[in-house]
Motif scaffolding. Structure first.
Motif, PDB file in Angstrom:
ATOM      1  N   PHE A   1       0.830  -1.215   0.000  1.00 20.13           N
ATOM      2  CA  PHE A   1       0.000   0.000   0.000  1.00 20.13           C
ATOM      3  C   PHE A   1       0.857   1.255   0.000  1.00 20.13           C
ATOM      4  O   PHE A   1       0.635   2.174  -0.802  1.00 20.13           O
ATOM      5  N   TYR A   2       1.836   1.313   0.875  1.00 21.56           N
ATOM      6  CA  TYR A   2       2.662   2.516   0.971  1.00 21.56           C
ATOM      7  C   TYR A   2       3.594   2.666  -0.235  1.00 21.56           C
ATOM      8  O   TYR A   2       3.927   3.791  -0.616  1.00 21.56           O
ATOM      9  N   VAL A   3       3.988   1.568  -0.846  1.00 24.70           N
ATOM     10  CA  VAL A   3       4.897   1.638  -1.999  1.00 24.70           C
ATOM     11  C   VAL A   3       4.146   2.009  -3.268  1.00 24.70           C
ATOM     12  O   VAL A   3       4.599   2.871  -4.041  1.00 24.70           O
ATOM     13  N   PHE A   4       3.006   1.379  -3.519  1.00 21.99           N
ATOM     14  CA  PHE A   4       2.328   1.537  -4.803  1.00 21.99           C
ATOM     15  C   PHE A   4       1.198   2.571  -4.805  1.00 21.99           C
ATOM     16  O   PHE A   4       0.839   3.077  -5.867  1.00 21.99           O
ATOM     17  N   GLN A   5       0.637   2.884  -3.652  1.00 23.11           N
ATOM     18  CA  GLN A   5      -0.424   3.900  -3.586  1.00 23.11           C
ATOM     19  C   GLN A   5       0.130   5.236  -3.120  1.00 23.11           C
ATOM     20  O   GLN A   5      -0.097   6.272  -3.749  1.00 23.11           O
ATOM     21  N   ILE A   6       0.870   5.244  -2.037  1.00 16.80           N
ATOM     22  CA  ILE A   6       1.266   6.498  -1.403  1.00 16.80           C
ATOM     23  C   ILE A   6       2.531   7.097  -2.002  1.00 16.80           C
ATOM     24  O   ILE A   6       2.585   8.309  -2.254  1.00 16.80           O
ATOM     25  N   THR A   7       3.545   6.277  -2.230  1.00  8.08           N
ATOM     26  CA  THR A   7       4.829   6.804  -2.712  1.00  8.08           C
ATOM     27  C   THR A   7       4.719   7.517  -4.054  1.00  8.08           C
ATOM     28  O   THR A   7       5.260   8.635  -4.204  1.00  8.08           O
ATOM     29  N   PRO A   8       4.067   6.955  -5.080  1.00  9.21           N
ATOM     30  CA  PRO A   8       3.956   7.700  -6.345  1.00  9.21           C
ATOM     31  C   PRO A   8       3.249   9.043  -6.190  1.00  9.21           C
ATOM     32  O   PRO A   8       3.679  10.046  -6.770  1.00  9.21           O
ATOM     33  N   GLU A   9       2.177   9.072  -5.409  1.00  9.25           N
ATOM     34  CA  GLU A   9       1.473  10.334  -5.186  1.00  9.25           C
ATOM     35  C   GLU A   9       2.373  11.343  -4.475  1.00  9.25           C
ATOM     36  O   GLU A   9       2.372  12.533  -4.819  1.00  9.25           O
ATOM     37  N   PHE A  10       3.136  10.867  -3.500  1.00  9.25           N
ATOM     38  CA  PHE A  10       4.008  11.786  -2.774  1.00  9.25           C
ATOM     39  C   PHE A  10       5.095  12.352  -3.688  1.00  9.25           C
ATOM     40  O   PHE A  10       5.399  13.553  -3.629  1.00  9.25           O
ATOM     41  N   ILE A  11       5.679  11.533  -4.532  1.00 11.47           N
ATOM     42  CA  ILE A  11       6.731  12.014  -5.439  1.00 11.47           C
ATOM     43  C   ILE A  11       6.184  13.108  -6.346  1.00 11.47           C
ATOM     44  O   ILE A  11       6.816  14.150  -6.551  1.00 11.47           O
ATOM     45  N   VAL A  12       4.984  12.882  -6.894  1.00 12.46           N
ATOM     46  CA  VAL A  12       4.377  13.881  -7.778  1.00 12.46           C
ATOM     47  C   VAL A  12       4.046  15.150  -7.007  1.00 12.46           C
ATOM     48  O   VAL A  12       4.366  16.270  -7.440  1.00 12.46           O
ATOM     49  N   ALA A  13       3.395  15.007  -5.853  1.00 11.02           N
ATOM     50  CA  ALA A  13       3.005  16.182  -5.063  1.00 11.02           C
ATOM     51  C   ALA A  13       4.228  16.956  -4.586  1.00 11.02           C
ATOM     52  O   ALA A  13       4.237  18.193  -4.616  1.00 11.02           O
ATOM     53  N   ALA A  14       5.268  16.248  -4.158  1.00 11.84           N
ATOM     54  CA  ALA A  14       6.476  16.923  -3.686  1.00 11.84           C
ATOM     55  C   ALA A  14       7.178  17.644  -4.828  1.00 11.84           C
ATOM     56  O   ALA A  14       7.677  18.761  -4.661  1.00 11.84           O
ATOM     57  N   THR A  15       7.219  17.018  -6.002  1.00 12.52           N
ATOM     58  CA  THR A  15       7.851  17.655  -7.166  1.00 12.52           C
ATOM     59  C   THR A  15       7.132  18.945  -7.532  1.00 12.52           C
ATOM     60  O   THR A  15       7.765  19.980  -7.773  1.00 12.52           O
ATOM     61  N   LEU A  16       5.811  18.902  -7.576  1.00  6.98           N
ATOM     62  CA  LEU A  16       5.038  20.089  -7.934  1.00  6.98           C
ATOM     63  C   LEU A  16       5.052  21.139  -6.826  1.00  6.98           C
ATOM     64  O   LEU A  16       4.718  22.300  -7.077  1.00  6.98           O
ATOM     65  N   SER A  17       5.434  20.746  -5.611  1.00  2.00           N
ATOM     66  CA  SER A  17       5.510  21.700  -4.497  1.00  2.00           C
ATOM     67  C   SER A  17       6.871  22.385  -4.424  1.00  2.00           C
ATOM     68  O   SER A  17       6.970  23.531  -4.001  1.00  2.00           O
TER      69      SER A  17
END
Length: 359
Positions: free
Chosen positions: A265-281
């Protein structure tokens, strides 16, 4: 007596398993880490917002909402992990709030990627003597329609995800919940996949489209595709209820509460979203995507053609009219003012000024 037996017989024998499983102590460390990481991303977003040279609002507004929401979600999840309840019922509101967040966050990030792509495409349609381009109003209109279509599709995916969470919280029939959740995941995967393919086709065909920015959007969208694909593989799970109660049996493997299921769950659901959100932030959006503080917000060219920002020159540009632009020149440094004036003053006027100047 018979009425009581009928009620027990009518009670559902299983419960639709929430994405991420039920809160356990395995969530404590991971949720705390992600809550802190999203907090750092929020700090970077606010810092960029404070600085007038990097300030950008509309193109990444959904990212801001996702970052703030995930801080709340993982804070609640960490607290639940620190105090796991052995008597957790099916009507846990916080659990279903998390399900709504997980179902729509990747779609909201996709909406921001669409806004950034729109700014890139609109820039390619503007006239500029330096690069030899001419104004293409009709193509600009088509690009805006395309971006609006993608935003509507991503918005629809988010709405379906929220609806699935509402059905989950309302204890609707399991099949209704599962069908709605699959509609969210499958449609999200299709829209994101179409976005990636379409972006690659545009990259090779649209003149003046910055390759580095287009590639970055492709990578970010490709990361987001992982999220709905992962969800498709686990949304069918149903957790048996403990006999004689409405409490899910989280020891069952279908509850997605094991250490391995939590890791996935944390690898495939949360990590990709965090990478995208952090990059755009963190990223300087205005330089990377050649856009202004509000992106390309116009519905049409009725109020004027948007201005071009060329070669990463740090000035307000896309979607800002000349009057508003002149008021904001005070925030630019001298070098950027000189470049901006060079773009506005016609070449023959510059030649006249040069010829009349003393040698």
């Amino acid at each position: 007596m018979s009425s009581s037996n009928d009620t027990e017989a009518a009670a559902p024998a299983s419960f639709v398993t929430p994405v991420g499983g039920f809160p356990t102590r395995a969530d404590l460390i991971a949720s705390t880490v992600f809550a802190g990481a999203y907090g750092l991303a929020l700090a970077a977003y606010v810092w960029r917002l404070i600085n007038p040279r990097t300030r950008v609002i509309a193109p990444v507004l959904c990212t801001f909402l996702v970052v703030v929401e995930q801080i709340v979600v993982f804070g609640l999840r960490a607290n639940a992990g620190a105090h796991p309840s052995s008597t957790m019922g099916r009507d846990d509101f916080l659990l279903f709030y998390q399900q709504a967040s997980f179902a729509m966050s990747f779609a909201l990030l996709g909406m921001d990627l669409t806004s950034l792509l729109r700014a890139l495409l609109v820039n390619t349609t503007l006239a500029d003597e330096r690069r030899g381009s001419f104004d293409q109003a009709e193509r600009r209109k088509q690009y805006r329609r395309l971006s609006r279509l993608y935003r509507m599709l991503f918005g629809g995916v988010a709405v379906i995800g929220v609806l699935a969470a509402v059905l989950h919280g309302a204890a609707a029939t399991p099949w209704a919940i599962i069908i709605c959740r699959y509609a969210n995941a499958v449609s999200g995967a299709l829209v994101l996949g179409a976005f990636v393919v379409h972006l690659q086709r545009l990259r090779g065909r649209v003149m003046y489209l910055p390759g580095s920015a287009a590639d970055l959007l492709t990578v970010l969208a490709g990361l987001l595709v992982v999220v709905p694909l992962y969800r498709i593989t686990i949304l069918h799970n149903r957790t048996p209820l403990i006999p004689g109660s409405h409490i899910p049996d989280i020891s069952n493997q279908n509850s997605l509460s094991s250490s391995l299921a939590k890791m996935c769950f944390y690898v495939f659901q949360i990590t990709p979203e965090f990478i995208v959100a952090a990059t755009l932030s963190v990223l300087d959006i205005r330089r990377a995507f050649n856009t202004g503080i509000h992106g390309d917000w116009r519905w049409s060219d009725k109020d004027g053609v948007p201005r071009l920002r060329l070669e990463g020159v740090h000035i307000t540009g896309v979607g800002v009219d000349s009057k508003r632009h002149s008021k904001r020149m005070a925030i630019e440094d001298d070098d950027e003012k000189a470049v901006y004036m060079g773009l506005l003053i016609p070449a023959h006027v510059q030649m006249q000024q040069w010829a009349s100047s003393p040698q």
